[in-house]
Design a protein around this motif. Structure first.
Motif, PDB file in Angstrom:
ATOM      1  N   LEU A  95       0.822  -1.207   0.000  1.00  0.00           N
ATOM      2  CA  LEU A  95       0.000   0.000   0.000  1.00  0.00           C
ATOM      3  C   LEU A  95       0.859   1.260   0.000  1.00  0.00           C
ATOM      4  O   LEU A  95       0.521   2.250  -0.653  1.00  0.00           O
ATOM      5  CB  LEU A  95      -0.945   0.000   1.199  1.00  0.00           C
ATOM      6  N   SER A  96       1.965   1.240   0.741  1.00  0.00           N
ATOM      7  CA  SER A  96       2.815   2.434   0.780  1.00  0.00           C
ATOM      8  C   SER A  96       3.477   2.688  -0.577  1.00  0.00           C
ATOM      9  O   SER A  96       3.722   3.830  -0.942  1.00  0.00           O
ATOM     10  CB  SER A  96       3.873   2.296   1.861  1.00  0.00           C
ATOM     11  N   ARG A  97       3.747   1.644  -1.337  1.00  0.00           N
ATOM     12  CA  ARG A  97       4.329   1.828  -2.669  1.00  0.00           C
ATOM     13  C   ARG A  97       3.271   2.241  -3.685  1.00  0.00           C
ATOM     14  O   ARG A  97       3.569   2.953  -4.637  1.00  0.00           O
ATOM     15  CB  ARG A  97       5.005   0.546  -3.135  1.00  0.00           C
ATOM     16  N   ALA A  98       2.061   1.771  -3.525  1.00  0.00           N
ATOM     17  CA  ALA A  98       1.020   2.013  -4.524  1.00  0.00           C
ATOM     18  C   ALA A  98       0.361   3.374  -4.363  1.00  0.00           C
ATOM     19  O   ALA A  98       0.012   4.014  -5.354  1.00  0.00           O
ATOM     20  CB  ALA A  98      -0.035   0.921  -4.446  1.00  0.00           C
ATOM     21  N   LEU A  99       0.194   3.843  -3.136  1.00  0.00           N
ATOM     22  CA  LEU A  99      -0.503   5.115  -2.927  1.00  0.00           C
ATOM     23  C   LEU A  99       0.427   6.284  -3.225  1.00  0.00           C
ATOM     24  O   LEU A  99       1.626   6.214  -2.976  1.00  0.00           O
ATOM     25  CB  LEU A  99      -1.005   5.201  -1.484  1.00  0.00           C
ATOM     26  N   PRO A 100      -0.138   7.374  -3.769  1.00  0.00           N
ATOM     27  CA  PRO A 100       0.709   8.535  -4.067  1.00  0.00           C
ATOM     28  C   PRO A 100       1.178   9.208  -2.786  1.00  0.00           C
ATOM     29  O   PRO A 100       0.494   9.199  -1.776  1.00  0.00           O
ATOM     30  CB  PRO A 100      -0.218   9.459  -4.865  1.00  0.00           C
ATOM     31  N   HIS A 101       2.369   9.792  -2.864  1.00  0.00           N
ATOM     32  CA  HIS A 101       2.948  10.453  -1.703  1.00  0.00           C
ATOM     33  C   HIS A 101       2.462  11.887  -1.639  1.00  0.00           C
ATOM     34  O   HIS A 101       2.386  12.586  -2.645  1.00  0.00           O
ATOM     35  CB  HIS A 101       4.473  10.430  -1.771  1.00  0.00           C
ATOM     36  N   VAL A 102       2.164  12.384  -0.484  1.00  0.00           N
ATOM     37  CA  VAL A 102       1.737  13.760  -0.282  1.00  0.00           C
ATOM     38  C   VAL A 102       2.911  14.523   0.309  1.00  0.00           C
ATOM     39  O   VAL A 102       3.414  14.169   1.382  1.00  0.00           O
ATOM     40  CB  VAL A 102       0.517  13.819   0.667  1.00  0.00           C
TER      41      VAL A 102
END
Length: 133
Positions: A95-102
Motif C-alpha cells: 500500500l505504501s508503494r502504490a498510494l501517491p505520496h503527499v
C-alpha cells in the motif's frame, strides 16, 4: 370450590395408595425371578474387574494424547501469529508503494551549519571547519 378441592385430594390420595400397592406387588415378583436367574459371564463381576484394570492405562493414554494436542495447538497458533504479522507488513508495504505520496506545501530547510574552530594560533588565522549537524 371447596367440594372440588376435597374431591381432588381424595383422588390424589387414592392414586398414591394404588401406586404403592402396585409397586409392592411388582417388587415381590422381581425378587422371586432374580433368585432363579444366575449371573451371566459377559457382564458380571469379572467383566467389571477387568474394566477397572483397563481404566488406568486408558486414562493415561487419553492424558498423553490431550497433552500432545495442546502442545501442537500452541505451536500452530504461534506459527499462525507470525504469519499474520508478516502478511500485515507485506500489505502495508504494498500500500505504501502504490498510494501517491503527499508532500508538504513548504519544504523544510535546515539552518546553516555552525563553524567549529579546529585550532587557535596567534600567528595565523584560525581554521574553520564547516560541519553539518
Amino acid at each position: 370450590m371447596a367440594t372440588q378441592q376435597k374431591v381432588i385430594c381424595a383422588l390424589l390420595t387414592i392414586s398414591i395408595m394404588m401406586n404403592a400397592i402396585v409397586c409392592h406387588a411388582i417388587n415381590d415378583t422381581e425378587e422371586k425371578s432374580e433368585s432363579q436367574v444366575s449371573e451371566g459371564r459377559t457382564f458380571g463381576h469379572h467383566f467389571l474387574k477387568r474394566m477397572s484394570f483397563a481404566l488406568v492405562p486408558g486414562a493415561f493414554v487419553v492424558g498423553v494424547i490431550t497433552t500432545l494436542l495442546a502442545a501442537l495447538t500452541v505451536v500452530s497458533l504461534k506459527g499462525l501469529g507470525v504469519g499474520v504479522i508478516l502478511l500485515i507488513l507485506a500489505i502495508g508495504q504494498m500500500l505504501s508503494r502504490a498510494l501517491p505520496h503527499v508532500h508538504a506545501a513548504t519544504a523544510y530547510t535546515a539552518p546553516a551549519p555552525v563553524p567549529v574552530v579546529y585550532s587557535h594560533s596567534h600567528t595565523q588565522q584560525p581554521v574553520w571547519l564547516e560541519k553539518e549537524w
